[in-house]
Each structure stands twice: as structure tokens, then as C-alpha cells.
Design a protein around this motif. Structure first.
Motif, short mmCIF file in Angstrom:
data_model
loop_
_atom_site.label_atom_id
_atom_site.label_comp_id
_atom_site.label_asym_id
_atom_site.label_seq_id
_atom_site.Cartn_x
_atom_site.Cartn_y
_atom_site.Cartn_z
N VAL A 7 0.87 -1.17 0.00
CA VAL A 7 0.00 0.00 0.00
C VAL A 7 0.91 1.22 0.00
CG1 VAL A 7 -1.74 1.30 1.26
CG2 VAL A 7 -1.84 -1.20 1.21
N ILE A 8 0.72 2.11 -0.98
CA ILE A 8 1.56 3.30 -1.09
C ILE A 8 1.00 4.39 -0.18
CG2 ILE A 8 2.62 4.94 -2.69
CD1 ILE A 8 3.17 1.95 -3.33
N ASN A 9 1.83 4.88 0.72
CA ASN A 9 1.41 5.94 1.64
C ASN A 9 1.26 7.25 0.86
OD1 ASN A 9 0.99 7.75 3.70
ND2 ASN A 9 2.99 7.49 4.65
N PRO A 10 0.06 7.84 0.83
CA PRO A 10 -0.13 9.07 0.06
C PRO A 10 0.26 10.34 0.81
CG PRO A 10 -2.22 8.38 0.99
CD PRO A 10 -1.21 7.34 1.39
N VAL A 11 0.45 10.26 2.13
CA VAL A 11 0.66 11.45 2.94
C VAL A 11 2.04 12.05 2.66
CG1 VAL A 11 0.79 12.36 5.29
CG2 VAL A 11 -0.84 10.53 4.74
N LEU A 51 4.01 4.80 -12.51
CA LEU A 51 5.03 5.00 -11.49
C LEU A 51 4.67 6.02 -10.42
CD1 LEU A 51 8.28 4.80 -13.64
CD2 LEU A 51 7.20 3.01 -12.27
N THR A 52 3.68 6.86 -10.68
CA THR A 52 3.26 7.85 -9.67
C THR A 52 1.75 7.86 -9.50
OG1 THR A 52 3.31 9.59 -11.36
CG2 THR A 52 5.28 9.35 -9.97
N ASP A 53 1.10 6.73 -9.80
CA ASP A 53 -0.36 6.68 -9.69
C ASP A 53 -0.85 6.35 -8.29
OD1 ASP A 53 0.22 3.98 -9.51
OD2 ASP A 53 -0.99 3.38 -11.23
N GLY A 54 0.08 6.13 -7.35
CA GLY A 54 -0.30 5.87 -5.97
C GLY A 54 -0.72 4.46 -5.67
N LEU A 55 -0.52 3.55 -6.63
CA LEU A 55 -0.96 2.16 -6.46
C LEU A 55 0.15 1.19 -6.78
CD1 LEU A 55 -4.34 2.43 -8.39
CD2 LEU A 55 -4.05 2.46 -5.91
N TYR A 56 0.20 0.10 -6.03
CA TYR A 56 1.00 -1.05 -6.43
C TYR A 56 -0.01 -2.05 -6.96
CZ TYR A 56 4.76 -4.44 -6.58
OH TYR A 56 5.72 -5.32 -7.02
N GLY A 57 -0.08 -2.16 -8.27
CA GLY A 57 -1.11 -2.98 -8.89
C GLY A 57 -0.83 -4.47 -8.78
N THR A 58 -1.71 -5.24 -9.38
CA THR A 58 -1.61 -6.70 -9.35
C THR A 58 -0.48 -7.18 -10.25
OG1 THR A 58 -3.98 -6.86 -8.97
CG2 THR A 58 -2.88 -8.84 -9.79
N LEU A 59 0.29 -8.13 -9.73
CA LEU A 59 1.33 -8.78 -10.53
C LEU A 59 0.73 -10.02 -11.16
CD1 LEU A 59 4.35 -8.49 -8.07
CD2 LEU A 59 3.91 -7.11 -10.10
#
Length: 197
Positions: A3-7, A34-42
Motif C-alpha cells: 500500500v503506497i502511503n499518500p501522505v 510509477l506515480t499513480d499511488g498504487l502497487y497494482g496486481t502482478l
């Protein structure tokens, strides 16, 4: 996955300002992920036709991405830079690159750090990595305000390139005493302005 921390992430939603190479090989998502705030599905379909929409290809060989640069909206003191990567198997999950910073709008760069990390996992297993560049004192790069962040690929990465999933950079949060001092200075300036009016 992560989970990418948005803060305080100063790269959230920011487009790359300069890049070289192809970041979309093997049906990858490219620079936008690369900057969409998500680590998507592999994805892992068990074969060479696997798609990689959550990743960008980075490493240099085969025409893949070799550099990418972000220009911050304002010069910022950072506490950390966090770079996420991975692949649908162990073949392209090595994190091997250099991170640089600039304080003068990208005219000159200095090294923040290098990484060479290759997870030891079994074949056919999805691999997700997270590399954090930080400083024990709490402010990255000696507390200087950065204007640009640059990643340089290392073409000796396994199989010539690997997957990047997200690049995040976090603004340093002033200590409570510093914040209070800044607030007090602002209040004094406002009071002085009112008296002189």
C-alpha cells in the motif's frame, strides 16, 4: 503487494519530466503507473505472454528505460524516497539502479544512493520489492531542498531489465518545536504589521 502511503508524497500524480528508453516492453504499463499511488496486481499466467500493466520496464538492455527524472513542483526537503518494483516471477525482479538529486533545477546532480537487491525466491512466484532511501537524521541528502529526482538504470541488472511499480518521495515533516517556532514568528509578524498600520 504494498500500500503506497499518500501522505506528503510529493510525486503523487506527477508526470515524469524527462526519460530515455522504452518503459512499456512485455505489455507493461509504462511511465504513468510509477506515480499513480498504487502497487497494482502482478499477473502470473505461467508463460511468456504474461502482461505487466502495473509495472514499467527499466534497465537499459533491449531498448528499455534507462533514466527517468521528476521535477518537483517546489524545492522540497525530503525525509525519504521509496521505490517499488517486482515482476510476475523471479526473472526480472532485481532492483539495481542509482538515485540522484538536484538542488538547481536539474543543472547538476549528486548521488543519493545506489541499490543492488535481488530477492531469493522460487521460480514461478510473483516478486514485489520495496527500497527506501532515507537518513538517520530524518532528512534525506543532508536536509537540502531538492528540485529534481533522477533514477539511472544499471544495465547489468538480471536479464537486462526489471520491473518498476512506483516511485514515491516524502516531504520532511518539521519537528513540533520547529513548527511552533514558525507559528510564533508568523504571529509576531502579523502583530507587528497591525501595530504599524
Amino acid at each position: 503487494t504494498y500500500v503506497i502511503n499518500p501522505v506528503s508524497n510529493v510525486l503523487a500524480g506527477l508526470s515524469v519530466s524527462a526519460s530515455s528508453g522504452n518503459f512499456t516492453l512485455e505489455n507493461s504499463g509504462g511511465l504513468g503507473v510509477l506515480t499513480d499511488g498504487l502497487y497494482g496486481t502482478l499477473n502470473n499466467d505461467g508463460g511468456p505472454t504474461a502482461t505487466h500493466p502495473a509495472l514499467a520496464t527499466f534497465g537499459g538492455l533491449g531498448g528499455t528505460g534507462t533514466t527517468l527524472t521528476y521535477t518537483l513542483s517546489t524545492a522540497t526537503i525530503l525525509s525519504s524516497i521509496v521505490i517499488y518494483g517486482g515482476w510476475n516471477d523471479a526473472g526480472r525482479d532485481q532492483a539495481k539502479y542509482t538515485v540522484q538529486g538536484s538542488t538547481d533545477g536539474g543543472l547538476n546532480y549528486f548521488n543519493i544512493g545506489n541499490v543492488d537487491f535481488n530477492p531469493a525466491i522460487g521460480n514461478g512466484v510473483q516478486s514485489a520489492t520495496r527500497i527506501t532511501f532515507t537518513d538517520n537524521a530524518g532528512n534525506l541528502a543532508g536536509g537540502v531542498a531538492l528540485t529534481n529526482i533522477k533514477l539511472n538504470a544499471d544495465s547489468s541488472v538480471e536479464n537486462g531489465y526489471a520491473g518498476l511499480a512506483e516511485v514515491a518521495a516524502y516531504a520532511a515533516v518539521p519537528e513540533a518545536s520547529t513548527s511552533a517556532l514558525l507559528g510564533a514568528c508568523g504571529a509576531l509578524a502579523l502583530l507587528r504589521r497591525r501595530r504599524s498600520a
